[in-house]
Write a protein that holds these residues in place. Structure first.
Motif, PDB file in Angstrom:
ATOM      1  N   LEU A  93      -1.831  18.055  27.318  1.00 28.25           N
ATOM      2  CA  LEU A  93      -0.631  17.365  26.841  1.00 28.25           C
ATOM      3  C   LEU A  93       0.573  18.279  27.024  1.00 28.25           C
ATOM      4  CD1 LEU A  93      -1.920  15.829  23.488  1.00 28.25           C
ATOM      5  CD2 LEU A  93      -1.295  14.567  25.556  1.00 28.25           C
ATOM      6  N   PRO A  94       1.686  17.740  27.476  1.00 25.48           N
ATOM      7  CA  PRO A  94       2.889  18.573  27.587  1.00 25.48           C
ATOM      8  C   PRO A  94       3.453  18.884  26.203  1.00 25.48           C
ATOM      9  CG  PRO A  94       3.389  16.304  28.184  1.00 25.48           C
ATOM     10  CD  PRO A  94       1.903  16.369  27.953  1.00 25.48           C
ATOM     11  N   GLY A  95       4.244  19.938  26.114  1.00 18.39           N
ATOM     12  CA  GLY A  95       4.897  20.279  24.849  1.00 18.39           C
ATOM     13  C   GLY A  95       5.679  19.092  24.318  1.00 18.39           C
ATOM     14  N   GLY A  96       5.587  18.859  23.026  1.00 21.39           N
ATOM     15  CA  GLY A  96       6.301  17.750  22.401  1.00 21.39           C
ATOM     16  C   GLY A  96       5.657  16.394  22.597  1.00 21.39           C
ATOM     17  N   ALA A  97       4.482  16.339  23.205  1.00 28.22           N
ATOM     18  CA  ALA A  97       3.838  15.050  23.493  1.00 28.22           C
ATOM     19  C   ALA A  97       3.510  14.249  22.242  1.00 28.22           C
ATOM     20  CB  ALA A  97       2.566  15.260  24.317  1.00 28.22           C
ATOM     21  N   ARG A 123      -4.135  22.631  12.432  1.00 29.84           N
ATOM     22  CA  ARG A 123      -2.783  22.177  12.075  1.00 29.84           C
ATOM     23  C   ARG A 123      -1.708  22.791  12.980  1.00 29.84           C
ATOM     24  NH1 ARG A 123      -0.242  20.046   7.967  1.00 29.84           N
ATOM     25  NH2 ARG A 123      -2.036  20.152   6.594  1.00 29.84           N
ATOM     26  N   PRO A 124      -1.696  24.127  13.178  1.00 25.84           N
ATOM     27  CA  PRO A 124      -0.641  24.705  14.026  1.00 25.84           C
ATOM     28  C   PRO A 124      -0.641  24.166  15.460  1.00 25.84           C
ATOM     29  CG  PRO A 124      -1.682  26.424  12.735  1.00 25.84           C
ATOM     30  CD  PRO A 124      -2.504  25.171  12.545  1.00 25.84           C
ATOM     31  N   LEU A 125      -1.819  23.873  15.995  1.00 20.53           N
ATOM     32  CA  LEU A 125      -1.884  23.312  17.343  1.00 20.53           C
ATOM     33  C   LEU A 125      -1.211  21.942  17.387  1.00 20.53           C
ATOM     34  CD1 LEU A 125      -2.893  23.237  20.273  1.00 20.53           C
ATOM     35  CD2 LEU A 125      -5.102  22.456  19.384  1.00 20.53           C
ATOM     36  N   LEU A 126      -1.481  21.112  16.387  1.00 20.69           N
ATOM     37  CA  LEU A 126      -0.884  19.772  16.344  1.00 20.69           C
ATOM     38  C   LEU A 126       0.629  19.852  16.134  1.00 20.69           C
ATOM     39  CD1 LEU A 126      -3.673  18.044  14.252  1.00 20.69           C
ATOM     40  CD2 LEU A 126      -3.300  17.894  16.730  1.00 20.69           C
ATOM     41  N   GLY A 130       4.223  18.835  18.495  1.00 16.63           N
ATOM     42  CA  GLY A 130       5.301  17.995  17.978  1.00 16.63           C
ATOM     43  C   GLY A 130       4.919  17.055  16.865  1.00 16.63           C
ATOM     44  N   ALA A 131       3.663  17.022  16.472  1.00 18.72           N
ATOM     45  CA  ALA A 131       3.216  16.084  15.442  1.00 18.72           C
ATOM     46  C   ALA A 131       3.702  16.490  14.054  1.00 18.72           C
ATOM     47  CB  ALA A 131       1.687  15.995  15.434  1.00 18.72           C
ATOM     48  N   ALA A 132       3.903  15.497  13.216  1.00 21.59           N
ATOM     49  CA  ALA A 132       4.091  15.724  11.782  1.00 21.59           C
ATOM     50  C   ALA A 132       2.697  15.683  11.170  1.00 21.59           C
ATOM     51  CB  ALA A 132       4.965  14.635  11.185  1.00 21.59           C
ATOM     52  N   VAL A 133       2.376  16.695  10.352  1.00 18.54           N
ATOM     53  CA  VAL A 133       1.017  16.822   9.836  1.00 18.54           C
ATOM     54  C   VAL A 133       1.051  16.875   8.308  1.00 18.54           C
ATOM     55  CG1 VAL A 133      -1.130  18.140   9.950  1.00 18.54           C
ATOM     56  CG2 VAL A 133       0.410  18.086  11.929  1.00 18.54           C
TER      57      VAL A 133
END
Length: 174
Positions: A93-97, A123-126, A130-133
């Protein structure tokens, strides 16, 4: 609204798969959505992930994950963290995907000493993508899988309000 479950266990039909799908369904019910929705099971894509060249199956799976509004990301713990299979997939996945996605990490653990892996590793990977976790991620001991509903309900009760608020915030921003 799409709820997608991403399973990073290299074995098909795994307990991780079952726990992830049930977690997605439980959460979907709490936020008023039909669930568990689509499932991306990486065990079926494993031979294609490290092969040279593009694969239509991998590309479709990447698109499903990137377009999810809610994404439950599950893996067993191997060597103190999520699987290499999950990492190999997410690295495509590209950054911010995952910007605009609410992602919920779930790890299945053999030993309680690895319970922080969900917060410290997955969590840090998600978030990097760009995800909200929402918190907390779900760390399930293998011994808890026999009574899964007793653990999924309280977790979903805690993260559902955060998930719903993030989804509402994202719909207003659009």
């Amino acid at each position: 609204m799409s709820v997608v479950t991403l399973v990073g266990n290299p074995r098909s039909g795994s307990r991780t798969h079952e726990a992830a799908v049930r977690a997605a369904g439980t959460l979907a019910g709490r936020i008023g959505r039909d669930g568990p929705g689509e499932v991306v099971d990486l065990s079926a894509l494993a031979p294609l992930l490290l092969a040279p060249g593009a694969s239509a199956g991998v590309e479709v799976a990447l698109e499903q994950v990137a377009e999810a509004q809610v994404l439950v990301v599950a893996s067993p713990v191997y060597k103190g963290s999520y699987t290499g299979l999950l990492k190999a997939f997410l690295d495509r996945l590209p950054g911010g995907a995952l910007t605009g996605t609410v992602a919920l990490p779930l790890l299945v653990l053999g030993d309680a000493r690895h319970s922080l892996a969900v917060e410290v590793h997955l969590r840090p990977l998600l978030v990097e993508l760009g995800a909200a976790v929402p918190t907390p991620g779900l760390a399930l001991l293998e011994s808890q899988l026999a009574d899964l509903d007793a653990h999924l309900g309280p977790w979903a009760d805690r993260v559902a309000p955060q998930t719903a608020a993030l989804l509402a915030e994202r719909s207003v921003a659009r």
